[in-house]
Design a protein around this motif. Structure first.
Motif, PDB file in Angstrom:
ATOM      1  N   PHE A 157       9.376 -31.660  25.290  1.00 50.63           N
ATOM      2  CA  PHE A 157       9.101 -30.490  24.917  1.00 50.63           C
ATOM      3  C   PHE A 157       9.306 -31.435  23.369  1.00 50.63           C
ATOM      4  O   PHE A 157       9.651 -30.409  22.236  1.00 50.63           O
ATOM      5  N   LEU A 158       9.444 -31.943  22.966  1.00 50.73           N
ATOM      6  CA  LEU A 158      10.048 -33.293  21.474  1.00 50.73           C
ATOM      7  C   LEU A 158       8.733 -33.063  20.908  1.00 50.73           C
ATOM      8  O   LEU A 158       7.930 -33.202  19.999  1.00 50.73           O
ATOM      9  N   LEU A 159       7.160 -32.807  21.920  1.00 49.16           N
ATOM     10  CA  LEU A 159       5.750 -32.320  21.183  1.00 49.16           C
ATOM     11  C   LEU A 159       5.421 -31.162  20.568  1.00 49.16           C
ATOM     12  O   LEU A 159       4.599 -30.850  19.693  1.00 49.16           O
ATOM     13  N   ALA A 160       6.343 -30.332  20.849  1.00 51.43           N
ATOM     14  CA  ALA A 160       6.120 -28.533  20.870  1.00 51.43           C
ATOM     15  C   ALA A 160       6.964 -28.221  20.002  1.00 51.43           C
ATOM     16  O   ALA A 160       7.624 -29.279  18.949  1.00 51.43           O
ATOM     17  N   ALA A 161       6.586 -27.236  19.195  1.00 55.70           N
ATOM     18  CA  ALA A 161       7.604 -26.627  17.928  1.00 55.70           C
ATOM     19  C   ALA A 161       8.520 -25.891  18.286  1.00 55.70           C
ATOM     20  O   ALA A 161       9.515 -25.741  17.774  1.00 55.70           O
ATOM     21  N   ARG A 207       6.410 -38.428  17.486  1.00 60.00           N
ATOM     22  CA  ARG A 207       7.429 -37.895  17.147  1.00 60.00           C
ATOM     23  C   ARG A 207       7.995 -37.780  15.607  1.00 60.00           C
ATOM     24  O   ARG A 207       7.788 -36.574  15.251  1.00 60.00           O
ATOM     25  N   LEU A 208       8.673 -38.685  14.794  1.00 58.36           N
ATOM     26  CA  LEU A 208       8.967 -38.559  13.498  1.00 58.36           C
ATOM     27  C   LEU A 208       7.310 -38.599  12.644  1.00 58.36           C
ATOM     28  O   LEU A 208       7.191 -37.624  11.112  1.00 58.36           O
ATOM     29  N   ALA A 209       6.563 -39.154  13.089  1.00 54.33           N
ATOM     30  CA  ALA A 209       4.445 -39.430  12.417  1.00 54.33           C
ATOM     31  C   ALA A 209       4.881 -38.180  13.253  1.00 54.33           C
ATOM     32  O   ALA A 209       4.363 -38.577  14.560  1.00 54.33           O
ATOM     33  N   GLU A 210       3.546 -37.547  12.702  1.00 50.97           N
ATOM     34  CA  GLU A 210       2.956 -36.564  13.700  1.00 50.97           C
ATOM     35  C   GLU A 210       1.949 -37.385  13.767  1.00 50.97           C
ATOM     36  O   GLU A 210       0.636 -36.376  14.905  1.00 50.97           O
ATOM     37  N   SER A 211       0.795 -37.935  13.152  1.00 53.65           N
ATOM     38  CA  SER A 211      -0.099 -39.026  13.221  1.00 53.65           C
ATOM     39  C   SER A 211      -0.129 -40.376  13.249  1.00 53.65           C
ATOM     40  O   SER A 211       0.307 -40.316  11.775  1.00 53.65           O
ATOM     41  N   TRP A 212      -0.688 -41.017  13.618  1.00 54.04           N
ATOM     42  CA  TRP A 212      -1.155 -42.231  13.226  1.00 54.04           C
ATOM     43  C   TRP A 212      -2.779 -42.473  13.922  1.00 54.04           C
ATOM     44  O   TRP A 212      -3.277 -42.547  14.181  1.00 54.04           O
ATOM     45  N   ARG A 213      -3.323 -44.178  12.609  1.00 47.38           N
ATOM     46  CA  ARG A 213      -4.289 -44.557  13.183  1.00 47.38           C
ATOM     47  C   ARG A 213      -4.097 -45.631  12.847  1.00 47.38           C
ATOM     48  O   ARG A 213      -3.898 -46.178  11.937  1.00 47.38           O
ATOM     49  N   THR A 248      18.352 -37.953  12.120  1.00 44.41           N
ATOM     50  CA  THR A 248      17.164 -36.376  12.790  1.00 44.41           C
ATOM     51  C   THR A 248      17.142 -35.936  13.504  1.00 44.41           C
ATOM     52  O   THR A 248      15.967 -34.987  13.900  1.00 44.41           O
ATOM     53  N   GLY A 249      17.977 -36.619  14.965  1.00 43.44           N
ATOM     54  CA  GLY A 249      17.327 -36.169  16.086  1.00 43.44           C
ATOM     55  C   GLY A 249      17.794 -34.809  16.948  1.00 43.44           C
ATOM     56  O   GLY A 249      18.899 -33.798  15.996  1.00 43.44           O
ATOM     57  N   GLU A 255      30.106 -37.623  22.279  1.00 44.48           N
ATOM     58  CA  GLU A 255      30.563 -36.590  21.976  1.00 44.48           C
ATOM     59  C   GLU A 255      29.106 -35.794  21.239  1.00 44.48           C
ATOM     60  O   GLU A 255      28.996 -36.305  19.996  1.00 44.48           O
ATOM     61  N   VAL A 256      28.297 -34.869  21.636  1.00 43.45           N
ATOM     62  CA  VAL A 256      27.393 -34.557  20.283  1.00 43.45           C
ATOM     63  C   VAL A 256      27.428 -33.055  20.452  1.00 43.45           C
ATOM     64  O   VAL A 256      27.564 -32.360  21.265  1.00 43.45           O
ATOM     65  N   GLU A 257      26.526 -32.073  19.696  1.00 37.34           N
ATOM     66  CA  GLU A 257      26.228 -30.806  19.049  1.00 37.34           C
ATOM     67  C   GLU A 257      24.503 -30.832  19.021  1.00 37.34           C
ATOM     68  O   GLU A 257      24.112 -31.645  18.433  1.00 37.34           O
ATOM     69  N   ARG A 258      24.580 -29.481  18.880  1.00 39.49           N
ATOM     70  CA  ARG A 258      23.433 -29.129  18.801  1.00 39.49           C
ATOM     71  C   ARG A 258      22.591 -28.843  17.595  1.00 39.49           C
ATOM     72  O   ARG A 258      23.939 -28.910  16.458  1.00 39.49           O
ATOM     73  N   ASN A 259      21.322 -29.656  17.221  1.00 40.34           N
ATOM     74  CA  ASN A 259      21.245 -29.540  15.701  1.00 40.34           C
ATOM     75  C   ASN A 259      20.105 -28.979  15.304  1.00 40.34           C
ATOM     76  O   ASN A 259      19.276 -28.430  15.596  1.00 40.34           O
ATOM     77  N   PRO A 260      20.851 -27.113  15.231  1.00 40.68           N
ATOM     78  CA  PRO A 260      20.502 -26.237  14.624  1.00 40.68           C
ATOM     79  C   PRO A 260      19.044 -26.166  13.628  1.00 40.68           C
ATOM     80  O   PRO A 260      18.236 -25.662  13.557  1.00 40.68           O
ATOM     81  N   THR A 261      18.525 -27.045  13.413  1.00 40.49           N
ATOM     82  CA  THR A 261      17.618 -27.105  12.392  1.00 40.49           C
ATOM     83  C   THR A 261      16.291 -28.541  12.728  1.00 40.49           C
ATOM     84  O   THR A 261      15.418 -29.594  11.278  1.00 40.49           O
ATOM     85  N   PHE A 262      16.960 -28.869  14.194  1.00 44.51           N
ATOM     86  CA  PHE A 262      15.847 -29.984  13.684  1.00 44.51           C
ATOM     87  C   PHE A 262      14.051 -29.153  14.218  1.00 44.51           C
ATOM     88  O   PHE A 262      14.189 -28.137  14.594  1.00 44.51           O
ATOM     89  N   TRP A 263      13.578 -30.425  13.680  1.00 40.08           N
ATOM     90  CA  TRP A 263      11.979 -30.603  13.204  1.00 40.08           C
ATOM     91  C   TRP A 263      11.405 -29.952  15.209  1.00 40.08           C
ATOM     92  O   TRP A 263      10.408 -29.813  14.729  1.00 40.08           O
ATOM     93  N   GLY A 264      11.944 -30.395  16.770  1.00 46.17           N
ATOM     94  CA  GLY A 264      11.055 -30.105  17.481  1.00 46.17           C
ATOM     95  C   GLY A 264      12.227 -28.716  18.157  1.00 46.17           C
ATOM     96  O   GLY A 264      11.310 -28.217  19.133  1.00 46.17           O
ATOM     97  N   GLY A 265      12.508 -28.337  17.404  1.00 49.71           N
ATOM     98  CA  GLY A 265      12.684 -27.034  18.032  1.00 49.71           C
ATOM     99  C   GLY A 265      14.328 -26.967  17.975  1.00 49.71           C
ATOM    100  O   GLY A 265      15.219 -27.779  17.838  1.00 49.71           O
ATOM    101  N   THR A 266      15.042 -25.246  18.737  1.00 48.62           N
ATOM    102  CA  THR A 266      16.430 -25.147  19.055  1.00 48.62           C
ATOM    103  C   THR A 266      16.750 -25.561  20.568  1.00 48.62           C
ATOM    104  O   THR A 266      15.692 -25.820  21.492  1.00 48.62           O
TER     105      THR A 266
END
Length: 518
Positions: free
Chosen positions: A4-8, A66-72, A178-179, A193-204
């Motif tokens: 799911f970390l690859l999905a929107a 993850r944070l990189a969308e592409s690399w070469r 950024t997680g 203890e952690v809580e949901r990051n509502p602005t996470f780049w990978g979705g909710t």
């Protein structure tokens, strides 16, 4: 790492709007909250919830974005990474390419690290910022494993973390990543203890809140699961797996791991601590320096019995350092026999017909059955004439003392999907300038192995690189650089109908691999 970390978006969360709390009982206590302090599984697993690397391994052992969308690969000494657009740290600070450069710079500067991350960027000679989202990494030599190495490096912010100390992370002041989850609390030795990051780049993320309790007692973890006090446990005691599998309230999640449990002997010092003659007097030379003694001790270990009797089949006897999942290991290497007669003969050839006395050390609560495995090893040594006692220590104390070279021989684990990285990290000659051998706590050195390994590490052709890696592994194994015991199996148990867990070879325990079961 979860797909799911690859999905929107996280489909489960989006479909159900689930606001559940996940409670985990974890076996291992982290040594610090600084993501650059200690390259240890317990630390890496927890901190990936709050921080992200540029790329990571997924549950199939493939490197994914993850944070990189592409690399070469631009050429043999240049890699280009393109960061995702719009990624922000938890306080709203935007992620920029310069933050990656800063993170690389910080790795070797973290004081008192018992296992540095600096080797991950050992070949990096320069970072060029093309724009806020693009960077080019120049290496001092061809570096075919650079993307794999960078899976270990979690990215911090230059603006937020430039003056942050390890203590600042432990207190929570610097726990801004950024997680998928934001830091809430950390109590050393007790819970995170952690809580949901509502602005996470990978979705909710699917869990509104996550609590991870550190429960080093195997019985305590199982009791907490069966009472419903926690939703998920790791480090399931091997003797309880069959019983829990038959319990309709429980679901088991397991897989072969990418880790190897091994012994590390002191082959360098003329006199090693905790080794004496049979009357308790110091020996005038360190017997572990003799290759025949190391071979004898390896032959004294009944690996199949350890796996079948102590671990209830939860593992595989090891015939080399790198586990079966690892790329570049020796193909078709035969099992290491348990040969008592041959072991005694080798000890006699080395000048120890009556053996000697030794204490071996290990962590307690590092993997299921670790103390019992070490006792079984000691019994095997004693059977061939090396009277051996065992001392186990809490993980933080153990790794600190192992790094200080307080032990003649100790047991620990190393995990990697790449055999060359396993060798580079653990048995390559330790060199702070080239950042080779950061986990070579016994300062083992074999120039012949180093030469072959160094060639493998800069060979871009996959076929030749794997052949060189297998050759280096053969040299290290034949020399007894380390003594592999078994390949780990990772097992979690969860409340059926409450949580599902993606069992991954990296044997990480965190909320990123857990989803609600309904």
């Amino acid at each position: 790492m979860r797909k799911f970390l690859l999905a929107a978006t996280f489909c489960v969360a989006a479909a159900s709007g689930n606001a559940q709390t996940l409670t985990i009982a974890a076996q291992s206590v982290p040594t610090a909250m600084d993501p650059h302090f200690h390259r240890a599984n317990s630390n890496n697993a927890l901190l990936r919830q709050v921080f992200d690397p540029m790329v990571d391994f997924d549950s199939q052992g493939q490197i994914v974005a993850r944070l990189a969308e592409s690399w070469r690969i631009v050429d043999d000494r240049t890699w280009e990474f393109r960061l995702r657009e719009g990624v922000r740290f938890h306080d709203g600070t935007p992620l920029r390419a310069d933050d990656v450069a800063f993170s690389f710079e910080r790795l070797p500067l973290v004081p008192n690290s018992p296992g540095s991350f600096a080797s991950a960027v050992r070949t990096v000679s320069g970072v060029t910022i093309v724009d806020d989202r693009t960077l080019r990494i120049t290496t001092s030599e061809p570096s075919p494993f650079l993307d794999a190495e960078l899976t270990a490096v979690m990215i911090l912010s230059r603006r937020l973390h430039e003056n942050a100390s390890t203590a600042d992370f432990n207190t929570g002041r610097a726990m801004i990543g950024t997680g998928a989850y934001r830091h809430v609390a950390y109590v050393n030795g007790e819970r995170m203890e952690v809580e949901r990051n509502p602005t996470f780049w990978g979705g909710t993320p699917p869990w509104a809140r996550v609590q991870i309790r550190f429960v080093t007692s195997a019985g305590g973890r199982v009791a907490a699961l069966l009472s419903g006090d926690v939703d998920l446990i790791d480090g399931v005691p091997t003797q309880d797996i069959a019983r829990l599998s038959a319990d309709r309230r429980v679901e088991i999640f397991s897989t072969d791991a990418n880790g190897t449990a091994y012994l590390f002997p002191d082959t360098v010092r003329d006199r090693a601590p905790q080794i004496t003659d049979n009357q308790g007097r110091p020996l005038d030379r360190n017997p572990l320096r003799d290759e025949r003694v190391r071979q004898a001790l390896s032959l004294a270990i009944n690996r199949p019995a350890i796996v079948e009797r102590l671990l209830a089949g939860e593992g595989t006897p090891a015939e080399q350092f790198a586990p079966p999942i690892a790329v570049g290991r020796i193909p078709n290497r035969p099992p290491i026999p348990n040969d008592i007669a041959r072991a005694r003969a080798l000890l006699a050839e080395a000048g120890y017909p009556q053996g000697f006395r030794m204490t071996i050390h290990g962590p307690n609560g590092w993997f299921p059955g670790d103390a019992e495995v070490l006792q079984a090893v000691a019994q095997g040594f004693t059977r061939v004439g090396v009277t051996t006692t065992v001392e186990v220590l809490p993980t933080a104390t153990f790794f600190s003392r192992a790094t200080n070279r307080d032990f003649a021989m100790f047991m620990t684990t190393y995990a990697s999907n790449l055999a060359a990285i396993t060798l580079q990290q653990v048995v390559a000659t330790r060199n702070s300038e080239t950042r080779m051998g950061p986990f070579n706590r016994q300062h083992y050195s074999n120039p012949a192995m180093d030469r072959v390994l160094e060639e493998a590490l800069r060979t871009m052709d996959r076929t030749r690189r794997d052949a060189l890696t297998a050759e280096a592994m053969s040299i290290a194994m034949d020399d007894g650089a380390v003594i592999p015991i078994f390949y780990l199996k990772a097992t979690w148990a969860g409340v059926r109908g409450r949580v599902r867990y993606e069992a991954s070879p990296n044997w990480y325990t965190n909320a990123l691999q857990a989803t609600p079961a309904n």
